[in-house]
Design an enzyme around this catalytic site. Structure first.
Site, short mmCIF file in Angstrom:
data_model
loop_
_atom_site.label_atom_id
_atom_site.label_comp_id
_atom_site.label_asym_id
_atom_site.label_seq_id
_atom_site.Cartn_x
_atom_site.Cartn_y
_atom_site.Cartn_z
N ARG A 10 4.45 -8.81 -1.48
CA ARG A 10 5.07 -9.54 -0.38
C ARG A 10 3.99 -10.11 0.52
NH1 ARG A 10 3.77 -5.83 3.47
NH2 ARG A 10 3.92 -3.64 2.91
N LYS A 60 0.79 11.57 -2.15
CA LYS A 60 1.37 10.28 -1.79
C LYS A 60 2.75 10.09 -2.39
CE LYS A 60 -2.88 7.51 -1.39
NZ LYS A 60 -3.53 6.27 -1.86
N GLY A 94 3.05 2.20 4.23
CA GLY A 94 3.01 2.43 5.67
C GLY A 94 2.61 3.83 6.06
#
Length: 656
Positions: A296, A162, A168
């Site tokens: 967010r 990762k 995303g």
């Protein structure tokens, strides 16, 4: 009291934030690139400022230009939306230094949670369960390739590689053996660098066929923190969410409480304020592990809003003004079920390749329990510069089955003419028995839809050919309907994809009969309005929507859509088809890697070029065996759709 809000984003999230801000009495300011000058979010804001050219680095990622726009318009607060600069600690800090209010968490929380490596270390200290893995050296720089390879042997396969930054699904790879690791490290670093400007990687033990469940948290400046239920985001393709729902069909009340309390603990551990999402993997035994925290508002926040009855953007603005959270944990109630899908301009039959073009017609369905969050309308152009999402389609129901039925109907009744979409693919997912039973894991799409022939374009039925001929005939007749038209027999050639179909169309008053091959179909025209036919088909009254653009016709009837071209009067022309050896760009984008050179021998299906577009890497592959005769692209080139990139010469046949 804050008065004027600048939204540092575009598309549906900018439109959605503007809607709540205006309802609360704020003045709103949009920012836009030159490519977005006529965009819906620009139209709906009170004021708008152009911040640069189409390229995101020069516009939506240009913090200085955004701050200048705030100063120019007198905005006193900035909402970042999601993506772009929403999780950029430097941007949040610059807003604060400019004397403005950032509608988001403190920059130190953004910085900590923006690193998968550092956030995992922090969560381990806070007592939040994490996936076993390797986050790099305890002290010092990021892990080298050799350190990752060594650590992988200790962790064991399969494992997840990762990118430490971003999300995303970019910079993420499933690695199943030691032989695959080195190449995947190279690719993951490249993709992470392109997407986030940071190629740091970490390793995690792969949790096989898990659920991806996330918790919506909120915190204020007064020490209050709550969770607003969970969202199940297990239905994913290439680690990107396709379907989100709340509540999760897999989560029990006990598990919800345990995960919610862990998520609140994670938020408090980093001094959080505002909206955040703590993401977990949940295994088949309902053990859960921290993945990351998104600092967010999430793309999928509408499902939480629909089951809680709360406006999360309003909550964000309250917290930004220094107010306390409007509800305590005990006051938060969950009601019904909500499911969201992301409607994209992409072609499932061609590897989900993003599509560009004009939206000749975009008409969202209407009905009880439906919500569309969109930033486009009819006439807009889907450009190659940004994410190709057209809308978030959300359905609420008193129970899960009602929400599913409403969502399927909404997808079938939404009209999109001009670009190919994933609409029918989404509808099939929601209707699937495994999804319906609440048993979909992160492996669901790969298992259920891999090599699924239904994803390919289906041949048009004789009825659909008749409807196409009907719409063309009406437009060509120059008359209102056919009532006064003499009986005629018209040969017609329609192009469907790469195939030419020859029809014989007989028209007599209101009746049209179409013959193709050994089939025949008869329709009676009832009424005609611009873009809408009403016909009688074997005694059943039905409607067909259509839009004509020159020789092209887009149609939709009974939940199915298709397009055809009238080439009756066009001369036959040769064209390069599949296997021609002329390998072209599948879309507008940037070349980030060229893997072959002139003289190389290649096989059909071999990757020749890596094209980056719409925030994703796309392999461009050989369409036949042969030898590379010329390479017409280099890394860094900006290319247009259908631009020739590589030519392949077929191998000489033995004895030729």
């Amino acid at each position: 009291m804050l008065k004027k809000l600048l939204i540092a984003n575009r598309g549906e999230i900018a439109v959605r934030v503007i809607r709540t801000a205006r309802a609360l009495g704020y003045r709103t300011v949009a920012v836009y690139s030159e490519a977005d000058a006529n965009a819906l979010h620009v139209e709906q804001a009170d004021e708008a400022v152009c911040i640069g050219p189409a390229q995101v680095a020069a516009s939506y990622l240009n913090a200085d230009a955004i701050l200048d726009a705030a100063k120019q318009t007198g905005a006193d607060c900035i909402h970042p939306g999601y993506g772009f600069l929403s999780e950029n600690a430097g941007f949040a800090k610059a807003i604060k230094q400019a004397g403005l209010t950032f509608v988001g968490p403190p920059e130190n929380a953004i910085e900590l949670m923006g690193s998968k490596r550092h956030s995992k270390i922090a969560m381990q200290k806070a007592g939040v369960p994490v996936v076993p893995g390797y986050e790099g050296p305890v002290k010092g720089n990021k892990a080298t390739d050799d350190e990752l390879i060594t650590a992988a042997k200790d962790i064991g396969y399969p494992l997840m590689l990762k990118a430490s930054a971003g999300g995303g699904g970019r910079g993420m790879r499933l690695v199943e053996s030691d032989s695959e690791l080195a190449d995947n490290i190279k690719r993951a670093r490249s993709e992470a660098k392109q997407a986030f400007g940071d190629d740091e990687l970490i390793l995690e033990k792969a949790v096989i066929e898990p659920r991806h469940v996330e918790i919506q948290v909120f915190a204020d400046r007064h020490g209050n923190a709550v969770y607003l239920g969970e969202r199940d985001c297990s239905v994913q393709r290439r680690h990107q969410k396709v379907v989100e729902e709340a509540p999760s069909p897999f989560v029990t009340p006990e598990l919800r409480k345990a995960m919610g309390e862990a998520a609140v603990k994670a938020a408090l551990a980093c001094g959080y304020e505002g909206a955040g999402t703590v993401e977990f993997l949940v295994d088949k035994d309902r053990n859960f592990y921290f993945l990351e925290m998104n600092t967010r508002l999430q793309v999928e926040h509408p499902v939480t809003e629909l089951i809680t009855g709360q406006d999360l953007v309003a909550w964000q603005l309250m917290v930004a003004e220094g107010q306390a959270l409007p509800l305590t944990q005990d006051e938060i109630q969950l009601n019904g079920h909500a499911i969201e899908v992301r409607l994209y301009a992409e072609d499932p039959a061609s590897g989900f390749t993003p599509q560009t073009g004009t939206l000749h017609q975009f008409t969202p369905a209407e009905g009880e329990g439906l919500r569309f969050d969109t930033g486009v309308r009819s006439g807009d152009v889907v450009s190659p510069h940004y994410d190709p999402m057209l809308a978030k389609v959300i359905a609420w129901g008193e129970n899960r089955d009602q929400a599913r039925r409403r969502l399927i109907r909404a997808l079938e009744d939404t009209t999109v003419f001009g670009v190919t979409t994933n609409r029918h693919f989404l509808s099939r997912i929601i209707a699937d028995d495994t999804f319906g039973a609440g048993e979909a894991t992160t492996a669901f799409l790969q298992q259920a839809f891999k090599n699924d022939p239904s994803l390919s374009p289906q041949p048009l039925t004789i009825r659909e050919l008749a409807l196409s001929a009907c719409a063309f005939s009406l437009n060509n007749s120059g008359q209102e309907g056919w009532s006064n038209a003499p009986a005629t027999v018209i040969p017609m050639k329609l192009q469907v994809d790469d195939e030419t179909l020859e029809l014989l169309v007989r028209r007599n008053g209101h009746t049209l009969t179409v013959s193709y091959s050994d089939e025949q179909h008869e329709l009676q025209l009832q009424t005609q309005e611009p873009g809408l036919l009403c016909i009688i088909d074997k005694g059943v009254r039905q409607q067909c929507q259509y839009h004509r653009d020159g020789d092209s016709l887009y149609l939709q009837a009974c939940g199915r859509s298709w397009s055809v071209r009238d080439i009756t009067h066009q001369p036959a022309a040769g064209a390069q088809g599949k296997g021609s050896g002329r390998v072209q760009a599948s879309m507008d984008g940037a070349i980030i890697d060229v893997l072959v050179k002139a003289g190389d021998t290649v096989q059909q299906g071999q990757t020749l070029v890596i094209l980056e577009a719409m925030k994703m890497e796309h392999p461009v592959k050989a369409d036949r065996d042969g030898t590379i005769s010329q390479v017409l692209a280099s890394a860094g080139d900006q290319v247009k759709r259908s631009q020739l990139l590589v030519e392949i010469t077929a191998h000489e046949k033995a004895g030729a």
